[in-house]
Design a protein around this motif. Structure first.
Motif, PDB file in Angstrom:
ATOM      1  N   SER A  87    -139.669  52.230 -26.625  1.00  0.00           N
ATOM      2  CA  SER A  87    -140.084  51.027 -25.899  1.00  0.00           C
ATOM      3  C   SER A  87    -140.758  51.442 -24.591  1.00  0.00           C
ATOM      4  N   ALA A  88    -141.988  51.018 -24.408  1.00  0.00           N
ATOM      5  CA  ALA A  88    -142.786  51.427 -23.253  1.00  0.00           C
ATOM      6  C   ALA A  88    -144.122  50.703 -23.339  1.00  0.00           C
ATOM      7  N   VAL A  89    -144.956  50.926 -22.339  1.00  0.00           N
ATOM      8  CA  VAL A  89    -146.342  50.470 -22.415  1.00  0.00           C
ATOM      9  C   VAL A  89    -147.194  51.672 -22.822  1.00  0.00           C
ATOM     10  N   TYR A  90    -148.022  51.496 -23.827  1.00  0.00           N
ATOM     11  CA  TYR A  90    -148.901  52.556 -24.308  1.00  0.00           C
ATOM     12  C   TYR A  90    -150.316  52.244 -23.818  1.00  0.00           C
ATOM     13  N   LEU A  91    -150.807  53.138 -22.984  1.00  0.00           N
ATOM     14  CA  LEU A  91    -152.113  52.954 -22.359  1.00  0.00           C
ATOM     15  C   LEU A  91    -153.139  53.881 -22.978  1.00  0.00           C
ATOM     16  N   CYS A  92    -154.304  53.351 -23.178  1.00  0.00           N
ATOM     17  CA  CYS A  92    -155.444  54.159 -23.614  1.00  0.00           C
ATOM     18  C   CYS A  92    -156.427  54.219 -22.449  1.00  0.00           C
ATOM     19  N   ALA A  93    -157.044  55.358 -22.261  1.00  0.00           N
ATOM     20  CA  ALA A  93    -158.041  55.517 -21.206  1.00  0.00           C
ATOM     21  C   ALA A  93    -159.210  56.332 -21.736  1.00  0.00           C
ATOM     22  N   SER A  94    -160.339  56.191 -21.086  1.00  0.00           N
ATOM     23  CA  SER A  94    -161.493  57.006 -21.479  1.00  0.00           C
ATOM     24  C   SER A  94    -162.237  57.469 -20.238  1.00  0.00           C
ATOM     25  N   SER A  95    -162.976  58.532 -20.408  1.00  0.00           N
ATOM     26  CA  SER A  95    -163.761  59.061 -19.296  1.00  0.00           C
ATOM     27  C   SER A  95    -164.957  59.809 -19.848  1.00  0.00           C
ATOM     28  N   PHE A  96    -165.905  60.047 -18.980  1.00  0.00           N
ATOM     29  CA  PHE A  96    -167.082  60.834 -19.323  1.00  0.00           C
ATOM     30  C   PHE A  96    -167.273  61.844 -18.207  1.00  0.00           C
ATOM     31  N   PRO A  97    -166.513  62.940 -18.243  1.00  0.00           N
ATOM     32  CA  PRO A  97    -166.567  63.909 -17.153  1.00  0.00           C
ATOM     33  C   PRO A  97    -167.980  64.443 -16.955  1.00  0.00           C
ATOM     34  N   ARG A  98    -168.484  64.280 -15.735  1.00  0.00           N
ATOM     35  CA  ARG A  98    -169.789  64.837 -15.426  1.00  0.00           C
ATOM     36  C   ARG A  98    -169.836  65.106 -13.932  1.00  0.00           C
ATOM     37  N   GLN A  99    -170.501  66.151 -13.586  1.00  0.00           N
ATOM     38  CA  GLN A  99    -170.639  66.527 -12.182  1.00  0.00           C
ATOM     39  C   GLN A  99    -169.283  66.582 -11.478  1.00  0.00           C
ATOM     40  N   GLY A 100    -168.278  67.050 -12.208  1.00  0.00           N
ATOM     41  CA  GLY A 100    -166.971  67.212 -11.599  1.00  0.00           C
ATOM     42  C   GLY A 100    -166.197  65.926 -11.409  1.00  0.00           C
ATOM     43  N   ARG A 101    -166.684  64.823 -11.924  1.00  0.00           N
ATOM     44  CA  ARG A 101    -165.975  63.560 -11.767  1.00  0.00           C
ATOM     45  C   ARG A 101    -165.088  63.330 -12.985  1.00  0.00           C
ATOM     46  N   TYR A 102    -163.833  62.987 -12.743  1.00  0.00           N
ATOM     47  CA  TYR A 102    -162.867  62.869 -13.839  1.00  0.00           C
ATOM     48  C   TYR A 102    -162.147  61.537 -13.858  1.00  0.00           C
ATOM     49  N   GLU A 103    -162.671  60.535 -13.163  1.00  0.00           N
ATOM     50  CA  GLU A 103    -161.910  59.284 -13.153  1.00  0.00           C
ATOM     51  C   GLU A 103    -161.841  58.690 -14.547  1.00  0.00           C
ATOM     52  N   GLN A 104    -160.660  58.203 -14.862  1.00  0.00           N
ATOM     53  CA  GLN A 104    -160.406  57.607 -16.160  1.00  0.00           C
ATOM     54  C   GLN A 104    -160.332  56.092 -16.000  1.00  0.00           C
ATOM     55  N   TYR A 105    -160.787  55.406 -17.010  1.00  0.00           N
ATOM     56  CA  TYR A 105    -160.758  53.951 -17.026  1.00  0.00           C
ATOM     57  C   TYR A 105    -159.767  53.529 -18.097  1.00  0.00           C
ATOM     58  N   PHE A 106    -158.850  52.660 -17.697  1.00  0.00           N
ATOM     59  CA  PHE A 106    -157.726  52.316 -18.554  1.00  0.00           C
ATOM     60  C   PHE A 106    -157.936  50.975 -19.243  1.00  0.00           C
ATOM     61  N   GLY A 107    -157.378  50.878 -20.428  1.00  0.00           N
ATOM     62  CA  GLY A 107    -157.286  49.603 -21.112  1.00  0.00           C
ATOM     63  C   GLY A 107    -156.072  48.835 -20.631  1.00  0.00           C
ATOM     64  N   PRO A 108    -155.873  47.606 -21.124  1.00  0.00           N
ATOM     65  CA  PRO A 108    -154.766  46.760 -20.656  1.00  0.00           C
ATOM     66  C   PRO A 108    -153.405  47.214 -21.161  1.00  0.00           C
ATOM     67  N   GLY A 109    -153.392  48.104 -22.150  1.00  0.00           N
ATOM     68  CA  GLY A 109    -152.124  48.616 -22.649  1.00  0.00           C
ATOM     69  C   GLY A 109    -151.505  47.751 -23.730  1.00  0.00           C
ATOM     70  N   THR A 110    -150.584  48.341 -24.448  1.00  0.00           N
ATOM     71  CA  THR A 110    -149.762  47.633 -25.437  1.00  0.00           C
ATOM     72  C   THR A 110    -148.315  47.796 -25.033  1.00  0.00           C
ATOM     73  N   ARG A 111    -147.662  46.664 -24.830  1.00  0.00           N
ATOM     74  CA  ARG A 111    -146.232  46.736 -24.498  1.00  0.00           C
ATOM     75  C   ARG A 111    -145.443  46.713 -25.789  1.00  0.00           C
ATOM     76  N   LEU A 112    -144.769  47.811 -26.082  1.00  0.00           N
ATOM     77  CA  LEU A 112    -143.956  47.927 -27.296  1.00  0.00           C
ATOM     78  C   LEU A 112    -142.489  47.741 -26.960  1.00  0.00           C
ATOM     79  N   THR A 113    -141.848  46.862 -27.700  1.00  0.00           N
ATOM     80  CA  THR A 113    -140.402  46.670 -27.591  1.00  0.00           C
ATOM     81  C   THR A 113    -139.787  46.980 -28.936  1.00  0.00           C
ATOM     82  N   VAL A 114    -138.868  47.932 -28.943  1.00  0.00           N
ATOM     83  CA  VAL A 114    -138.173  48.305 -30.175  1.00  0.00           C
ATOM     84  C   VAL A 114    -136.735  47.802 -30.071  1.00  0.00           C
ATOM     85  N   THR A 115    -136.340  46.973 -31.018  1.00  0.00           N
ATOM     86  CA  THR A 115    -134.995  46.366 -30.957  1.00  0.00           C
ATOM     87  C   THR A 115    -134.069  46.982 -31.993  1.00  0.00           C
TER      88      THR A 115
END
Lengths: 115, 110
Positions: A87-115
């Motif tokens: 149970s957690a939030v699963y986040l996906c992110a993407s980036s296009f590293p260029r010129q030493g820049r590594y910032e990642q852009y995140f999606g809204p995530g999926t909140r998983l609850t396991v009962t």
């Protein structure tokens, strides 16, 4: 420009059931990441793809987790079977590293609850 | 072991206050330090710092990096309730590796 898209946004399952998450990164971003974020903690990397190649999966629990990015664009993360501790939030992110820049852009995530 | 430590873990202030959030790091082959703001779910990018002593500024937010002492600070002046969020810092290192701190939860009260 569309951001990172994830689905579903929420998922509730019983333990031992399988679950899958989907991510579509920002167009042109060749690097894709899956993170797990537990409550009160920062995101922890599960797997990183460069195009279709998994270049870092050292933190992926391979006995129950799997991921794929077959065409180097969208990706799925699967858990089978799920455990209560997943149970957690699963986040996906993407980036296009260029010129030493590594910032990642995140999606809204999926909140998983396991009962 | 590579690690990123943020402090404080939580902070409660009133509108108009100025806050300073701290981030220290120990990673191999450091490349950059990033700050993110996380409201509800997705972290949103704020700053990327690669050089010591050069302040990055965006409105009421500013950040600076000290590569000798291995830390960064994020300042928010004249805080507003909309600044309430978890602020994450992350260090990138090696070849595109990235490690996040646990975050600082900022609450700004009216």
């Amino acid at each position: 420009e569309a951001g990172v898209v994830q689905s579903p946004r929420y998922k509730i399952i019983e333990k031992k059931q399988p679950v899958a998450f989907w991510c579509n990164p920002i167009s042109g971003h060749n690097t894709l990441y899956w993170y797990r974020q537990n409550l009160g903690q920062g995101p922890e990397l599960l797997i990183r793809y460069e195009n279709e190649e998994a270049v870092d999966d050292s933190q992926l629990p391979k006995d129950r987790f799997s991921a794929e990015r077959l065409k180097g664009v969208d990706s799925t993360l699967k858990i089978q079977p799920a455990e209560l501790g997943d149970s957690a939030v699963y986040l996906c992110a993407s980036s296009f590293p260029r010129q030493g820049r590594y910032e990642q852009y995140f999606g809204p995530g999926t909140r998983l609850t396991v009962t | 072991e590579d690690k990123v430590v943020q402090s404080p873990l939580s902070l409660v202030v009133h509108e108009g206050d100025t806050v300073t959030l701290n981030c220290s790091y120990e990673v191999t082959n450091f490349r950059s330090l990033l700050w993110y703001k996380q409201e509800k779910k997705a972290p949103t990018f704020l700053f990327m710092l690669t050089s010591s002593g050069i302040e990055k500024k965006s409105g009421r937010l500013s950040s600076i990096l000290d590569k000798k002492e291995l830390f960064s600070i994020l300042n928010i002046t004249a805080t507003q309730t909309g600044d309430s969020a978890v602020y994450l810092c992350a260090a990138t290192y090696n070849n595109n590796d990235m490690r996040f701190g646990a975050g600082t939860r900022l609450t700004v009260k009216p």
